[in-house]
Design a protein around this motif. Structure first.
Motif, PDB file in Angstrom:
ATOM      1  N   SER A 105       0.896  -1.195   0.063  1.00 12.34           N
ATOM      2  CA  SER A 105      -0.024  -0.100  -0.265  1.00 12.34           C
ATOM      3  C   SER A 105       0.858   1.348   0.081  1.00 12.34           C
ATOM      4  O   SER A 105       0.525   2.372  -0.630  1.00 12.34           O
ATOM      5  CB  SER A 105      -1.024   0.196   1.273  1.00 12.34           C
ATOM      6  OG  SER A 105      -0.302   0.123   2.336  1.00 12.34           O
ATOM      7  N   GLN A 106       1.831   1.242   0.628  1.00 18.81           N
ATOM      8  CA  GLN A 106       2.931   2.491   0.723  1.00 18.81           C
ATOM      9  C   GLN A 106       3.648   2.528  -0.811  1.00 18.81           C
ATOM     10  O   GLN A 106       3.767   3.585  -1.045  1.00 18.81           O
ATOM     11  CB  GLN A 106       3.999   2.097   1.775  1.00 18.81           C
ATOM     12  CG  GLN A 106       3.514   2.321   3.198  1.00 18.81           C
ATOM     13  CD  GLN A 106       4.534   2.092   4.079  1.00 18.81           C
ATOM     14  OE1 GLN A 106       5.692   1.472   4.006  1.00 18.81           O
ATOM     15  NE2 GLN A 106       4.373   2.418   5.405  1.00 18.81           N
ATOM     16  N   MET A 107       3.737   1.464  -1.418  1.00 20.21           N
ATOM     17  CA  MET A 107       4.312   1.608  -2.732  1.00 20.21           C
ATOM     18  C   MET A 107       3.234   2.147  -3.757  1.00 20.21           C
ATOM     19  O   MET A 107       3.588   3.010  -4.404  1.00 20.21           O
ATOM     20  CB  MET A 107       4.703   0.156  -3.309  1.00 20.21           C
ATOM     21  CG  MET A 107       5.986  -0.124  -2.553  1.00 20.21           C
ATOM     22  SD  MET A 107       6.984  -1.702  -3.453  1.00 20.21           S
ATOM     23  CE  MET A 107       5.642  -2.639  -3.878  1.00 20.21           C
ATOM     24  N   GLN A 108       1.861   1.937  -3.773  1.00 12.53           N
ATOM     25  CA  GLN A 108       1.039   2.263  -4.476  1.00 12.53           C
ATOM     26  C   GLN A 108       0.949   3.875  -4.141  1.00 12.53           C
ATOM     27  O   GLN A 108       0.770   4.714  -4.960  1.00 12.53           O
ATOM     28  CB  GLN A 108      -0.234   1.783  -4.232  1.00 12.53           C
ATOM     29  CG  GLN A 108      -0.352   0.102  -4.687  1.00 12.53           C
ATOM     30  CD  GLN A 108      -1.630  -0.539  -4.287  1.00 12.53           C
ATOM     31  OE1 GLN A 108      -2.349  -0.015  -3.601  1.00 12.53           O
ATOM     32  NE2 GLN A 108      -1.809  -1.804  -4.844  1.00 12.53           N
ATOM     33  N   ALA A 109       0.808   4.189  -2.868  1.00 22.12           N
ATOM     34  CA  ALA A 109       0.832   5.611  -2.562  1.00 22.12           C
ATOM     35  C   ALA A 109       1.994   6.335  -3.306  1.00 22.12           C
ATOM     36  O   ALA A 109       1.714   7.440  -3.846  1.00 22.12           O
ATOM     37  CB  ALA A 109       0.833   5.778  -0.993  1.00 22.12           C
ATOM     38  N   LYS A 110       3.186   5.690  -3.002  1.00 23.36           N
ATOM     39  CA  LYS A 110       4.375   6.623  -3.419  1.00 23.36           C
ATOM     40  C   LYS A 110       4.359   6.607  -4.970  1.00 23.36           C
ATOM     41  O   LYS A 110       4.969   7.554  -5.742  1.00 23.36           O
ATOM     42  CB  LYS A 110       5.601   5.832  -3.226  1.00 23.36           C
ATOM     43  CG  LYS A 110       6.949   6.444  -3.673  1.00 23.36           C
ATOM     44  CD  LYS A 110       7.065   7.735  -3.063  1.00 23.36           C
ATOM     45  CE  LYS A 110       7.892   7.520  -1.495  1.00 23.36           C
ATOM     46  NZ  LYS A 110       7.989   8.955  -0.952  1.00 23.36           N
ATOM     47  N   GLY A 111       3.766   5.585  -5.621  1.00 25.12           N
ATOM     48  CA  GLY A 111       3.444   5.753  -7.172  1.00 25.12           C
ATOM     49  C   GLY A 111       2.411   6.790  -7.392  1.00 25.12           C
ATOM     50  O   GLY A 111       2.701   7.602  -8.489  1.00 25.12           O
TER      51      GLY A 111
END
Length: 157
Positions: A105-111
């Motif tokens: 979920s953090q990677m999606q937000a960073k994306g």
């Protein structure tokens, strides 16, 4: 006269704060990309640990619960029984799975953050859709006479 020079100096520095330079935009973008990459590598590392835990759990389920086994805890090999180790391994696997979900979920937000940043500063990556790059270049030549925006049209390798 001294008042005029100090006002013009403060006005210039105020303008720099509102529009970062192309180098600052690129540096920030690169930092954000590196953060996303490190999250992805950490998630892959945890996925490998989950696979290892699954393999060990499947193997220990077929073994007699009173059989002794050895477990590495903090760099120390500890002797336990299968009955004691199996629940701990299953719990660890669950915890690692939760961490992977959080990282995902953090990677999606960073994306999403990276995409917004790219759109805000018109950042294009080298080798990214050459047709789009040519169209953007012709539009930039047409609009050059009106003045330039700080950090617009940044090309990142």
């Amino acid at each position: 006269m001294a008042a005029n020079s100090s006002n013009s100096t403060s006005g210039k520095s105020g303008g720099k704060q509102s529009a970062p330079s192309a180098e600052q935009v690129v540096a920030t973008f690169q930092r954000m990309r590196q953060e996303q990459r490190s999250m992805a590598s950490k998630a892959a590392e945890f996925e490998m640990e989950i696979n290892e835990h699954s393999l060990v759990i499947d193997t220990l389920k077929e073994v007699d619960p009173s059989r002794k086994c050895f477990r590495l805890v903090g760099g120390v090999l500890v002797e336990r029984t299968v009955k004691e180790v199996l629940p701990a391994l299953e719990n660890n696997k669950e915890q690692i799975s939760k961490i992977v979900e959080t990282l995902s979920s953090q990677m999606q937000a960073k994306g999403r953050e990276l995409t917004e940043y790219r759109e805000r500063y018109n950042i294009r990556l080298v080798g990214e859709d050459d047709k789009q790059g040519k169209a953007d270049a012709s539009q930039a030549k047409e609009s050059e006479g009106g003045g330039s925006k700080g950090g617009a049209g940044v090309l990142v390798s």
